[in-house]
Design a protein around this motif. Structure first.
Motif, PDB file in Angstrom:
ATOM      1  N   ASP A 173       0.968  -0.983   0.120  1.00 55.32           N
ATOM      2  CA  ASP A 173       0.094  -0.036  -0.066  1.00 55.32           C
ATOM      3  C   ASP A 173       0.753   1.263   0.047  1.00 55.32           C
ATOM      4  N   SER A 174       0.464   2.099  -0.422  1.00 62.94           N
ATOM      5  CA  SER A 174       0.940   3.542  -0.615  1.00 62.94           C
ATOM      6  C   SER A 174       1.913   3.956   0.747  1.00 62.94           C
ATOM      7  N   ASN A 175       1.320   4.017   1.951  1.00 60.15           N
ATOM      8  CA  ASN A 175       1.918   4.248   3.314  1.00 60.15           C
ATOM      9  C   ASN A 175       3.152   3.397   3.499  1.00 60.15           C
ATOM     10  N   THR A 176       2.844   2.112   3.312  1.00 63.03           N
ATOM     11  CA  THR A 176       4.280   1.010   3.434  1.00 63.03           C
ATOM     12  C   THR A 176       5.149   1.195   2.338  1.00 63.03           C
ATOM     13  N   LYS A 177       4.857   1.702   1.452  1.00 63.94           N
ATOM     14  CA  LYS A 177       6.051   1.747   0.244  1.00 63.94           C
ATOM     15  C   LYS A 177       6.617   3.056   0.583  1.00 63.94           C
ATOM     16  N   ASN A 178       5.823   4.234   0.932  1.00 64.29           N
ATOM     17  CA  ASN A 178       6.305   5.457   1.372  1.00 64.29           C
ATOM     18  C   ASN A 178       7.628   5.298   2.626  1.00 64.29           C
ATOM     19  N   ILE A 179       7.092   4.612   3.504  1.00 65.41           N
ATOM     20  CA  ILE A 179       8.064   3.912   4.614  1.00 65.41           C
ATOM     21  C   ILE A 179       9.431   3.429   3.930  1.00 65.41           C
ATOM     22  N   CYS A 180       9.123   2.336   3.009  1.00 67.88           N
ATOM     23  CA  CYS A 180      10.094   1.711   2.703  1.00 67.88           C
ATOM     24  C   CYS A 180      11.091   2.656   1.819  1.00 67.88           C
ATOM     25  N   ASP A 181      10.361   3.485   1.228  1.00 69.36           N
ATOM     26  CA  ASP A 181      11.289   4.509   0.294  1.00 69.36           C
ATOM     27  C   ASP A 181      12.208   5.501   1.380  1.00 69.36           C
ATOM     28  N   MET A 182      11.644   5.689   2.404  1.00 67.15           N
ATOM     29  CA  MET A 182      12.437   6.785   3.523  1.00 67.15           C
ATOM     30  C   MET A 182      13.524   5.757   4.082  1.00 67.15           C
ATOM     31  N   ILE A 183      13.120   4.580   4.502  1.00 63.81           N
ATOM     32  CA  ILE A 183      14.271   3.731   4.960  1.00 63.81           C
ATOM     33  C   ILE A 183      15.246   3.542   4.057  1.00 63.81           C
ATOM     34  N   LEU A 184      15.132   3.313   2.593  1.00 70.38           N
ATOM     35  CA  LEU A 184      15.883   3.078   1.807  1.00 70.38           C
ATOM     36  C   LEU A 184      16.935   4.651   1.660  1.00 70.38           C
ATOM     37  N   GLU A 185      16.440   5.500   1.488  1.00 76.20           N
ATOM     38  CA  GLU A 185      16.959   6.913   1.284  1.00 76.20           C
ATOM     39  C   GLU A 185      17.774   7.065   2.594  1.00 76.20           C
ATOM     40  N   SER A 186      17.162   7.123   3.919  1.00 76.31           N
ATOM     41  CA  SER A 186      18.127   7.098   4.897  1.00 76.31           C
ATOM     42  C   SER A 186      19.417   5.817   5.038  1.00 76.31           C
ATOM     43  N   SER A 187      19.205   4.790   4.519  1.00 77.73           N
ATOM     44  CA  SER A 187      20.018   3.764   4.667  1.00 77.73           C
ATOM     45  C   SER A 187      21.065   4.110   3.689  1.00 77.73           C
TER      46      SER A 187
END
Length: 204
Positions: A173-187
């Motif tokens: 879902d869009s919320n989970t995908k957004n969280i994954c994107d933020m985790i990836l960017e921060s990583s």
């Protein structure tokens, strides 16, 4: 003997060099003005006194051993580093060259010694050694940091980046995908910081 007498006259008033002669019984037979002044706290008139009274006890054997070498090799000079009482409970470091003396009949008469104060040099050498030891310690620490950053931290971080990328490609879902994107960017940002730390550490 004439050459020794000429040297004594030449350096009798030296402000840099110590000139002494020791007789065969181990007493001072001559000291120049500089030596007399520097060690007057031991005795106002050292001539006739045992040479060992100015020395660190552990250096007396050094003096004896070097003197023996002089008589075994009368044409050579032999070096010796001798600590002398400074009159304040400590010692000054002195560097010497010894040479055996003989009379006209080739009989040994004593030892001729020329020396100077190397206390400052010894102190600087000690400071240099301490600095060198500190550099080695710091280098070891830096190498450990590089290893930890490269292997112990970046390895699990790379796994996080890889797993997050996989999650990002699945149906989320869009919320989970957004969280994954933020985790990836921060990583990725953290990975760049770690790389930068490693590069700086390797150049240090």
């Amino acid at each position: 003997m004439d050459s020794f007498e000429e040297t004594k006259k030449l350096l009798d008033n030296s402000v840099l060099f110590y000139i002494i002669t020791a007789s065969m019984d181990g007493t001072y037979s001559y000291i120049n003005g500089h030596y007399a002044k520097q060690f007057s706290h031991i005795n106002n008139n050292l001539v006739g006194q045992p040479c060992y009274i100015t020395m660190h006890p552990d250096d007396i054997n050094t003096c004896v051993e070097v003197s023996v070498k002089c008589f075994e090799n009368p044409d050579k000079l032999f070096p010796a580093t001798i600590r002398k009482h400074d009159g304040k409970g400590g010692y000054v470091y002195t560097q010497w060259e010894y040479k055996a003396m003989f009379d006209d009949q080739k009989n040994p008469t004593g030892v001729f010694c020329v020396g100077y104060n190397i206390t400052k040099y010894v102190a600087e050498e000690l400071e240099l050694q301490i600095a060198h030891d500190q550099i080695e310690k710091n280098t070891d620490t830096i190498e450990k940091i590089v290893f930890q950053q490269s292997h112990l931290i970046r390895a699990p971080l790379s796994n996080i980046i890889g797993l997050t990328s996989i999650l990002d490609t699945t149906l989320l879902d869009s919320n989970t995908k957004n969280i994954c994107d933020m985790i990836l960017e921060s990583s990725n940002q953290l990975d760049e910081v770690i790389r930068s730390i490693i590069n700086i550490a390797r150049k240090t």
